[in-house]
Motif scaffolding. Sequence first.
Motif, short mmCIF file in Angstrom:
data_model
loop_
_atom_site.label_atom_id
_atom_site.label_comp_id
_atom_site.label_asym_id
_atom_site.label_seq_id
_atom_site.Cartn_x
_atom_site.Cartn_y
_atom_site.Cartn_z
N CYS A 100 0.80 -1.23 0.00
CA CYS A 100 0.00 0.00 0.00
C CYS A 100 0.84 1.28 0.00
CB CYS A 100 -0.99 0.04 1.16
SG CYS A 100 -2.28 -1.21 1.08
N PHE A 101 2.04 1.27 0.58
CA PHE A 101 2.92 2.43 0.54
C PHE A 101 3.81 2.37 -0.70
CE2 PHE A 101 2.26 3.53 5.06
CZ PHE A 101 2.34 4.91 4.98
N ARG A 102 4.07 3.54 -1.28
CA ARG A 102 5.05 3.65 -2.36
C ARG A 102 5.67 5.03 -2.32
NH1 ARG A 102 0.13 4.63 -4.90
NH2 ARG A 102 0.08 6.54 -6.18
N ALA A 103 6.89 5.13 -2.82
CA ALA A 103 7.54 6.43 -2.96
C ALA A 103 7.29 6.93 -4.38
CB ALA A 103 9.03 6.29 -2.70
N VAL A 148 3.29 7.70 -0.54
CA VAL A 148 1.84 7.64 -0.64
C VAL A 148 1.34 6.28 -0.15
CG1 VAL A 148 -0.14 7.73 -2.21
CG2 VAL A 148 1.84 9.18 -2.62
N TRP A 149 0.32 6.30 0.67
CA TRP A 149 -0.42 5.09 1.01
C TRP A 149 -1.71 5.16 0.22
CZ3 TRP A 149 -5.32 4.16 2.57
CH2 TRP A 149 -5.63 2.87 3.00
N GLU A 150 -2.08 4.08 -0.49
CA GLU A 150 -3.29 4.12 -1.31
C GLU A 150 -3.91 2.73 -1.41
OE1 GLU A 150 -4.80 6.30 -5.40
OE2 GLU A 150 -2.69 5.72 -5.23
N SER A 151 -5.22 2.66 -1.21
CA SER A 151 -5.94 1.39 -1.33
C SER A 151 -7.38 1.67 -1.71
CB SER A 151 -5.89 0.62 0.00
OG SER A 151 -6.56 -0.61 -0.12
N ALA A 152 -7.83 1.05 -2.80
CA ALA A 152 -9.21 1.25 -3.27
C ALA A 152 -10.21 0.49 -2.40
CB ALA A 152 -9.34 0.81 -4.73
N GLU A 153 -9.77 -0.56 -1.75
CA GLU A 153 -10.60 -1.38 -0.88
C GLU A 153 -10.02 -1.35 0.53
OE1 GLU A 153 -13.36 -2.69 -1.91
OE2 GLU A 153 -13.04 -2.12 -4.01
N PRO A 154 -10.85 -1.69 1.54
CA PRO A 154 -10.31 -1.74 2.91
C PRO A 154 -9.05 -2.60 2.97
CG PRO A 154 -12.69 -1.93 2.97
CD PRO A 154 -12.30 -1.99 1.51
N SER A 155 -7.98 -2.04 3.49
CA SER A 155 -6.70 -2.73 3.50
C SER A 155 -6.75 -3.97 4.39
CB SER A 155 -5.58 -1.79 3.97
OG SER A 155 -5.88 -1.28 5.25
N ARG A 191 -6.58 7.46 0.07
CA ARG A 191 -5.21 7.86 -0.25
C ARG A 191 -4.70 8.86 0.79
NH1 ARG A 191 -2.11 8.95 -5.47
NH2 ARG A 191 -0.82 10.77 -5.07
N VAL A 192 -3.49 8.63 1.27
CA VAL A 192 -2.85 9.55 2.21
C VAL A 192 -1.40 9.76 1.75
CG1 VAL A 192 -2.22 10.07 4.59
CG2 VAL A 192 -4.25 8.68 4.12
N SER A 193 -1.01 11.01 1.56
CA SER A 193 0.36 11.34 1.18
C SER A 193 1.11 11.90 2.38
CB SER A 193 0.36 12.39 0.05
OG SER A 193 -0.36 11.92 -1.07
N PHE A 194 2.41 11.56 2.48
CA PHE A 194 3.25 12.01 3.59
C PHE A 194 4.48 12.72 3.03
CE2 PHE A 194 0.94 8.37 5.17
CZ PHE A 194 0.70 8.62 6.52
N ASP A 195 4.95 13.74 3.73
CA ASP A 195 6.16 14.45 3.33
C ASP A 195 6.74 15.20 4.53
OD1 ASP A 195 8.20 15.35 1.71
OD2 ASP A 195 7.01 16.87 0.68
#
Length: 199
Positions: A75-78, A91-98, A194-198
């Motif tokens: 679910c996480f990717r750079a 970014v953490w992203e999942s279209a369905e409940p993880s 979707r949640v982005s981190f920085d």
Amino acid sequence: FDVSTDLNSELLSVFLPSAVTPVEFQVSPPSVEISHSLLVSLMAMSAINVYALQNPSFEEMKDGKVAGWKLIKGCFRAERGVGHNGSGGVVWESAEPSKAQSACVATIGAKSGVAYRFSCLVHAEKFVPGPGGTASICVEWYDAKGRWMAGDYSRKLSDRNTDWMEIGGATREIPAGAKKVQLSLYVTKGSKGRVSFDN
């Protein structure tokens, strides 16, 4: 986890005894531009030392992986361009409940007997946390056998959509028995969106 003694170019967090509220101050000549990311600062009784994470702004990356960090359980990717102001980020992203909690983790060289302040920027889009879940940042510590001892956590992020905002917190003093200290960006099981981190 690099050590810098250039006090004129960093934001310092001063930790006094636990009965006293931590005080923040900035030391910088007007000509110096201050830039800090995922910065962990401390003050021992006799000296100030400033510690920074490796690759705190997520600019060093390749094939979805980011230098100095470990992406755990999918679910996480750079990705370039997803950070604050179009910089690199994770970014953490999942279209369905993880199906599991996911995390982006870095090990820091924290010292026992010292308290630390931690923070990051987050941006949520159509984020729906799982039951009792959240997107968050935390610092946790482990003993010599790798067993979890304790940790301190930011407030829960449960907003469906947010502009970039800062979340963070402060640890208690790291105990003498802690042999590994980790900073984690994480999203709990059962979440989607979707949640982005920085920074």
